[in-house]
Design a protein around this motif. Sequence first.
Motif, PDB file in Angstrom:
ATOM      1  N   GLN A 144     -29.357  19.357 -33.513  1.00 17.58           N
ATOM      2  CA  GLN A 144     -30.429  18.901 -34.361  1.00 17.58           C
ATOM      3  C   GLN A 144     -31.552  18.512 -33.328  1.00 17.58           C
ATOM      4  OE1 GLN A 144     -28.307  15.584 -35.861  1.00 17.58           O
ATOM      5  NE2 GLN A 144     -28.035  16.603 -37.852  1.00 17.58           N
ATOM      6  N   ARG A 145     -30.856  18.204 -32.247  1.00 17.62           N
ATOM      7  CA  ARG A 145     -31.921  17.612 -31.132  1.00 17.62           C
ATOM      8  C   ARG A 145     -32.834  18.950 -30.766  1.00 17.62           C
ATOM      9  NH1 ARG A 145     -29.151  14.225 -26.406  1.00 17.62           N
ATOM     10  NH2 ARG A 145     -28.852  13.110 -28.028  1.00 17.62           N
ATOM     11  N   GLN A 146     -32.093  20.139 -30.349  1.00 11.44           N
ATOM     12  CA  GLN A 146     -32.803  21.366 -30.118  1.00 11.44           C
ATOM     13  C   GLN A 146     -33.820  21.679 -31.318  1.00 11.44           C
ATOM     14  OE1 GLN A 146     -33.857  22.339 -27.439  1.00 11.44           O
ATOM     15  NE2 GLN A 146     -32.289  23.938 -26.833  1.00 11.44           N
ATOM     16  N   ARG A 147     -33.613  21.436 -32.413  1.00 13.64           N
ATOM     17  CA  ARG A 147     -34.516  21.768 -33.282  1.00 13.64           C
ATOM     18  C   ARG A 147     -35.707  20.814 -33.401  1.00 13.64           C
ATOM     19  NH1 ARG A 147     -31.986  21.349 -38.856  1.00 13.64           N
ATOM     20  NH2 ARG A 147     -30.162  20.700 -38.140  1.00 13.64           N
ATOM     21  N   ALA A 148     -35.273  19.519 -32.944  1.00 14.56           N
ATOM     22  CA  ALA A 148     -36.534  18.676 -32.820  1.00 14.56           C
ATOM     23  C   ALA A 148     -37.396  19.115 -31.765  1.00 14.56           C
ATOM     24  CB  ALA A 148     -35.874  17.382 -32.725  1.00 14.56           C
ATOM     25  N   PHE A 169     -25.595  24.644 -23.834  1.00  9.01           N
ATOM     26  CA  PHE A 169     -24.732  23.427 -24.389  1.00  9.01           C
ATOM     27  C   PHE A 169     -24.164  23.390 -25.679  1.00  9.01           C
ATOM     28  CE2 PHE A 169     -26.828  21.647 -20.496  1.00  9.01           C
ATOM     29  CZ  PHE A 169     -25.881  22.108 -19.509  1.00  9.01           C
ATOM     30  N   LEU A 170     -24.968  24.277 -26.558  1.00  9.33           N
ATOM     31  CA  LEU A 170     -24.864  24.299 -27.957  1.00  9.33           C
ATOM     32  C   LEU A 170     -23.455  25.116 -28.368  1.00  9.33           C
ATOM     33  CD1 LEU A 170     -28.300  24.853 -29.395  1.00  9.33           C
ATOM     34  CD2 LEU A 170     -27.166  22.752 -28.662  1.00  9.33           C
ATOM     35  N   ASP A 171     -22.838  24.632 -29.282  1.00  8.89           N
ATOM     36  CA  ASP A 171     -21.669  25.547 -29.929  1.00  8.89           C
ATOM     37  C   ASP A 171     -22.312  26.718 -30.460  1.00  8.89           C
ATOM     38  OD1 ASP A 171     -22.407  24.736 -32.679  1.00  8.89           O
ATOM     39  OD2 ASP A 171     -21.216  23.110 -32.459  1.00  8.89           O
ATOM     40  N   ILE A 172     -21.465  27.720 -31.122  1.00 14.43           N
ATOM     41  CA  ILE A 172     -21.939  29.140 -31.543  1.00 14.43           C
ATOM     42  C   ILE A 172     -22.748  28.849 -32.968  1.00 14.43           C
ATOM     43  CG2 ILE A 172     -19.804  29.404 -32.583  1.00 14.43           C
ATOM     44  CD1 ILE A 172     -22.179  32.126 -31.124  1.00 14.43           C
ATOM     45  N   LYS A 173     -22.702  27.833 -33.792  1.00 11.85           N
ATOM     46  CA  LYS A 173     -23.172  27.863 -34.911  1.00 11.85           C
ATOM     47  C   LYS A 173     -24.544  27.288 -34.676  1.00 11.85           C
ATOM     48  CE  LYS A 173     -23.065  25.150 -39.285  1.00 11.85           C
ATOM     49  NZ  LYS A 173     -24.287  24.339 -38.944  1.00 11.85           N
ATOM     50  N   HIS A 174     -24.726  26.357 -33.718  1.00 12.22           N
ATOM     51  CA  HIS A 174     -26.020  25.637 -33.372  1.00 12.22           C
ATOM     52  C   HIS A 174     -26.968  26.731 -32.610  1.00 12.22           C
ATOM     53  CE1 HIS A 174     -24.212  21.702 -34.212  1.00 12.22           C
ATOM     54  NE2 HIS A 174     -25.111  21.908 -35.021  1.00 12.22           N
ATOM     55  N   GLN A 175     -26.008  27.543 -31.634  1.00  7.75           N
ATOM     56  CA  GLN A 175     -26.679  28.607 -31.008  1.00  7.75           C
ATOM     57  C   GLN A 175     -27.422  29.606 -32.119  1.00  7.75           C
ATOM     58  OE1 GLN A 175     -24.224  30.710 -28.134  1.00  7.75           O
ATOM     59  NE2 GLN A 175     -23.349  28.857 -27.354  1.00  7.75           N
ATOM     60  N   VAL A 176     -26.539  29.984 -32.916  1.00  3.51           N
ATOM     61  CA  VAL A 176     -27.182  30.879 -34.096  1.00  3.51           C
ATOM     62  C   VAL A 176     -28.320  30.314 -34.784  1.00  3.51           C
ATOM     63  CG1 VAL A 176     -26.713  32.037 -36.171  1.00  3.51           C
ATOM     64  CG2 VAL A 176     -25.073  32.367 -34.298  1.00  3.51           C
ATOM     65  N   GLU A 177     -28.415  28.997 -35.245  1.00  4.38           N
ATOM     66  CA  GLU A 177     -29.347  28.199 -35.915  1.00  4.38           C
ATOM     67  C   GLU A 177     -30.667  28.312 -35.059  1.00  4.38           C
ATOM     68  OE1 GLU A 177     -27.636  24.293 -36.839  1.00  4.38           O
ATOM     69  OE2 GLU A 177     -26.701  25.203 -38.658  1.00  4.38           O
ATOM     70  N   THR A 178     -30.382  27.834 -33.860  1.00  4.05           N
ATOM     71  CA  THR A 178     -31.457  27.964 -32.732  1.00  4.05           C
ATOM     72  C   THR A 178     -32.320  29.305 -32.626  1.00  4.05           C
ATOM     73  OG1 THR A 178     -30.526  26.174 -31.510  1.00  4.05           O
ATOM     74  CG2 THR A 178     -32.483  27.465 -30.528  1.00  4.05           C
ATOM     75  N   LEU A 179     -31.263  30.312 -32.508  1.00  4.21           N
ATOM     76  CA  LEU A 179     -32.180  31.673 -32.521  1.00  4.21           C
ATOM     77  C   LEU A 179     -32.903  32.264 -33.846  1.00  4.21           C
ATOM     78  CD1 LEU A 179     -29.344  33.141 -29.928  1.00  4.21           C
ATOM     79  CD2 LEU A 179     -31.920  32.417 -29.471  1.00  4.21           C
TER      80      LEU A 179
END
Length: 256
Positions: A144-148, A169-179
């Motif tokens: 969430q912080r990275q998205r912000a 430092f993001l897990d795989i789910k949040h890595q995919v969301e960020t990319l």
Amino acid sequence: MSILVKGVTAGYGRDRAIVENIDLTIATGEVTILIGPNGCGKSTLLKTIGRLLKPRTGTIHADDLDVLRNHPKRVARTIAYLPQSPAVPTAITVEQLVGYGRAPHQSLLGLRSPKDIELVDQAIAATGLAELRFKPVAELSGGQRQRAFIAMALAQDTPYVMLDEPTTFLDIKHQVETLDLVRHLHGAGRTSIVVLHDIAQAARYGDRLVVMHEGRIVAEGKPADVVTPELIRNVYGLDCEVYADPVSGTPVVTPR
């Protein structure tokens, strides 16, 4: 229209140069991803393009803007830069953080215009943060912080967005969301320059890869043309097989 880097050499203090004699063209409308071993100069090059680090030699132009000779505020209206693990300001909300992206467009008084408000609203909606709008940034999860922070860069409303290791430092789910969000920026007309370590992710999300080694660019092009066993062995010192991902068809590296 593009970012044109010519003859750039840069480093820190009086130490030897980290990147040397770099020539690079960042084509408009593409996601360009820099890859290479630790210490090869990826982040240094990104900081130099964004004018956070003054080069020892060379020129940088973003379209018709001379990046090194113009006021930082004008450069910030053209290039948004998000560093690795940005510091979280104390006790501010998501909305306030995203609003910081409008600073290059505001007067010294920092008064918000209707356009500022509109672009902050759009950035929050585009990054799926509407329900977290008034939540303190310090209380967000890593993803969430990275998205912000990406929303803050989006609100800056620049044609170029540079992200330095946004999945750290993001897990795989949040890595995919960020990319996936990086690809969304591309779909919205932004040109993205991203530093990544994961070669498979870089190949899947990048239109073009730029490979660095020991401060120099050693290869660039489409992922399928760049990621080969020979290049991985020469740049990373790793014997491997390269095969097509069964879902995306883009290159995946497996050590022998």
